[in-house]
Design an enzyme around this catalytic site. Structure first.
Site, PDB file in Angstrom:
ATOM      1  N   TYR A 159       0.837  -1.201   0.000  1.00 34.35           N
ATOM      2  CA  TYR A 159       0.000   0.000   0.000  1.00 34.35           C
ATOM      3  C   TYR A 159       0.876   1.257   0.000  1.00 34.35           C
ATOM      4  O   TYR A 159       0.641   2.195  -0.775  1.00 34.35           O
ATOM      5  CB  TYR A 159      -0.903  -0.044   1.230  1.00 34.35           C
ATOM      6  CG  TYR A 159      -1.829   1.130   1.414  1.00 34.35           C
ATOM      7  CD1 TYR A 159      -2.737   1.495   0.426  1.00 34.35           C
ATOM      8  CD2 TYR A 159      -1.826   1.872   2.602  1.00 34.35           C
ATOM      9  CE1 TYR A 159      -3.601   2.565   0.616  1.00 34.35           C
ATOM     10  CE2 TYR A 159      -2.686   2.935   2.801  1.00 34.35           C
ATOM     11  CZ  TYR A 159      -3.568   3.282   1.804  1.00 34.35           C
ATOM     12  OH  TYR A 159      -4.420   4.341   1.982  1.00 34.35           O
TER      13      TYR A 159
HETATM   14  P1  NDP Z   1     -13.424   2.044   0.981  1.00 28.39           P
HETATM   15  O1  NDP Z   1     -13.005   0.630   0.846  1.00 28.39           O
HETATM   16  O2  NDP Z   1     -14.601   2.374   1.831  1.00 28.39           O
HETATM   17  O3  NDP Z   1     -13.672   2.676  -0.462  1.00 28.39           O
HETATM   18  C1  NDP Z   1     -12.879   2.371  -1.550  1.00 28.39           C
HETATM   19  C2  NDP Z   1     -13.608   2.802  -2.778  1.00 28.39           C
HETATM   20  O4  NDP Z   1     -12.771   2.522  -3.913  1.00 28.39           O
HETATM   21  C3  NDP Z   1     -14.906   2.013  -2.983  1.00 28.39           C
HETATM   22  O5  NDP Z   1     -15.875   2.889  -3.484  1.00 28.39           O
HETATM   23  C4  NDP Z   1     -14.513   1.000  -4.024  1.00 28.39           C
HETATM   24  O6  NDP Z   1     -15.594   0.586  -4.850  1.00 28.39           O
HETATM   25  C5  NDP Z   1     -13.561   1.828  -4.861  1.00 28.39           C
HETATM   26  N1  NDP Z   1     -12.770   1.011  -5.760  1.00 28.39           N
HETATM   27  C6  NDP Z   1     -11.983  -0.064  -5.481  1.00 28.39           C
HETATM   28  N2  NDP Z   1     -11.483  -0.574  -6.623  1.00 28.39           N
HETATM   29  C7  NDP Z   1     -11.967   0.196  -7.645  1.00 28.39           C
HETATM   30  C8  NDP Z   1     -11.819   0.185  -9.048  1.00 28.39           C
HETATM   31  N3  NDP Z   1     -11.069  -0.739  -9.671  1.00 28.39           N
HETATM   32  N4  NDP Z   1     -12.453   1.140  -9.768  1.00 28.39           N
HETATM   33  C9  NDP Z   1     -13.217   2.072  -9.163  1.00 28.39           C
HETATM   34  N5  NDP Z   1     -13.434   2.112  -7.836  1.00 28.39           N
HETATM   35  C10 NDP Z   1     -12.788   1.188  -7.095  1.00 28.39           C
HETATM   36  O7  NDP Z   1     -12.121   2.800   1.492  1.00 28.39           O
HETATM   37  P2  NDP Z   1     -11.854   4.309   1.961  1.00 28.39           P
HETATM   38  O8  NDP Z   1     -13.015   5.153   1.723  1.00 28.39           O
HETATM   39  O9  NDP Z   1     -11.261   4.232   3.298  1.00 28.39           O
HETATM   40  O10 NDP Z   1     -10.665   4.669   0.965  1.00 28.39           O
HETATM   41  C11 NDP Z   1     -10.787   5.623  -0.065  1.00 28.39           C
HETATM   42  C12 NDP Z   1      -9.416   6.180  -0.371  1.00 28.39           C
HETATM   43  O11 NDP Z   1      -8.913   6.819   0.795  1.00 28.39           O
HETATM   44  C13 NDP Z   1      -8.396   5.126  -0.770  1.00 28.39           C
HETATM   45  O12 NDP Z   1      -7.666   5.594  -1.870  1.00 28.39           O
HETATM   46  C14 NDP Z   1      -7.502   5.000   0.466  1.00 28.39           C
HETATM   47  O13 NDP Z   1      -6.186   4.720   0.104  1.00 28.39           O
HETATM   48  C15 NDP Z   1      -7.596   6.401   1.052  1.00 28.39           C
HETATM   49  N6  NDP Z   1      -7.344   6.469   2.473  1.00 28.39           N
HETATM   50  C16 NDP Z   1      -8.140   5.855   3.391  1.00 28.39           C
HETATM   51  C17 NDP Z   1      -7.851   5.943   4.755  1.00 28.39           C
HETATM   52  C18 NDP Z   1      -8.663   5.275   5.801  1.00 28.39           C
HETATM   53  O14 NDP Z   1      -8.205   5.197   6.958  1.00 28.39           O
HETATM   54  N7  NDP Z   1      -9.850   4.791   5.507  1.00 28.39           N
HETATM   55  C19 NDP Z   1      -6.703   6.735   5.225  1.00 28.39           C
HETATM   56  C20 NDP Z   1      -5.945   7.338   4.176  1.00 28.39           C
HETATM   57  C21 NDP Z   1      -6.259   7.220   2.875  1.00 28.39           C
HETATM   58  P3  NDP Z   1     -16.331  -0.850  -4.702  1.00 28.39           P
HETATM   59  O15 NDP Z   1     -17.282  -0.697  -3.561  1.00 28.39           O
HETATM   60  O16 NDP Z   1     -16.985  -1.030  -6.015  1.00 28.39           O
HETATM   61  O17 NDP Z   1     -15.245  -1.861  -4.418  1.00 28.39           O
END
Ligand code: NDP
Length: 294
Positions: A159
């Site tokens: 990651y």
């Molecule tokens: P979630 O797992 O809740 O959300 C991830 C999102 O990405 C979902 O909507 C998922 O869609 C989508 N996704 C995954 N693969 C694909 C793809 N191939 N094409 C399009 N969409 C895709 O995680 P978070 O909301 O926590 O994470 C969102 C972002 O924030 C990420 O980039 C993460 O690295 C970053 N982040 C998160 C932190 C945390 O603590 N939560 C901290 C720091 C950064 P689907 O439902 O269809 O799989």
């Protein structure tokens, strides 16, 4: 100040958010719609789009987009072009992401590919596709990175590698797009409780179980403790998805947005650590995470 740094009003402006089906992306899409933007919620399943449309106050339209699938990105581009008419796009929030968690010795190559396909290659594929619309709309790019984009933690190597890459892409894009007056902003949230954490835990355990037993035993205790501590830090984190959404909103309406915003004390701490301390000092701080096999 030149007009191309953007007006502060969201009215009549359209922003596409990828990965809006849950967590931070969902919070951003709902917040941006509530605050007056036309939010285009990028989802992979129509039912997620419908759920968001019903939940939204304000203008929200769902757009099917899988960032790893070129055809899907092209179809989304066509839909967004139709939706925005000639006005172009004001914002692209690159949020879609996954987080592979496992000791690097145990990460299956297929998972490493997926990590980079979504967070790095998919991210750039979307940027490339939507830049003409951003140019047309004098818009800006907001990349959701992470505190882990500053410090590579043990067991988050895959990651961290992807988030460091996303940081590098963001820096390069920001510099390349200066003459085109398209700001590129990085948002670095710390731990926020979202569905990401359960997915990380399930996949991490599967990865560990995929290697020979003696190797599993080298890492099992330490890795499981890490996952437990990680989950606790997410559950007790004071940072909420709405906090992140508010910062994204600020970055979208600022006349001259900052290059980076951190959200949460842990993310700010990681940034300061990475900038001020030598490697060995950071190693000592993180040393407690990795304990010998029992
Ligand atoms: P979630 O797992 O809740 O959300 C991830 C999102 O990405 C979902 O909507 C998922 O869609 C989508 N996704 C995954 N693969 C694909 C793809 N191939 N094409 C399009 N969409 C895709 O995680 P978070 O909301 O926590 O994470 C969102 C972002 O924030 C990420 O980039 C993460 O690295 C970053 N982040 C998160 C932190 C945390 O603590 N939560 C901290 C720091 C950064 P689907 O439902 O269809 O799989």
């Amino acid at each position: 100040m030149s007009k191309s740094w953007g007006p502060t009003s969201p009215a009549g402006r359209t922003v596409l958010i990828t990965g809006a089906s849950s967590g931070l992306g969902e919070a951003c899409a709902l917040h941006l719609a509530r605050t007056g933007f036309h939010a285009l919620a990028g989802v992979r399943r129509p039912e997620d789009g419908e759920r968001l449309r019903v939940a939204a106050t304000g203008r929200l339209t769902s757009v099917i987009i899988d960032v790893t699938d070129e055809k899907s990105v092209q179809a989304a581009l066509q839909k967004v072009t139709e939706l925005t008419g000639g006005t172009g796009l004001w914002g692209l929030v690159n949020n879609a992401g996954i987080a592979v968690t496992a000791p690097l010795e145990c990460v299956p190559m297929e998972l490493l590919h997926r990590q980079f396909d979504v967070n790095v290659i998919g991210h750039l594929q979307v940027v490339q596709g939507f830049l003409p619309l951003l140019r047309a709309g004098a818009g800006r790019i907001v990349n959701i990175s992470s505190g882990v984009g500053n410090v590579a933690l043990p067991y988050l190597g895959a990651y961290a590698a992807a988030q460091f890459a996303k940081e590098a892409l963001s820096d390069t894009l920001r510099r390349e797009l200066v003459p085109q007056r398209i700001p590129v902003v990085v948002i670095q949230p710390g731990a926020v409780l979202t569905p990401l954490w359960d997915k990380m835990s399930d996949e991490g355990n599967r990865a560990l179980n995929s290697v020979p037993k003696p190797v599993q035993e080298l890492y099992r205790h330490s890795f499981q403790q890490f996952m437990k501590d990680n989950e606790t830090s997410a559950r007790t984190s004071r940072t909420t998805p709405d906090d992140v959404a508010r910062v994204v909103f600020r970055a979208l309406i600022a006349k001259r947005p900052k290059t980076r915003y951190t959200v949460g004390r842990d993310a700010t701490g990681a940034r300061v650590l990475a900038r001020l301390l030598p490697d060995r000092a950071i190693d000592r701080i993180l040393g407690g995470i990795v304990t010998p096999a029992r």
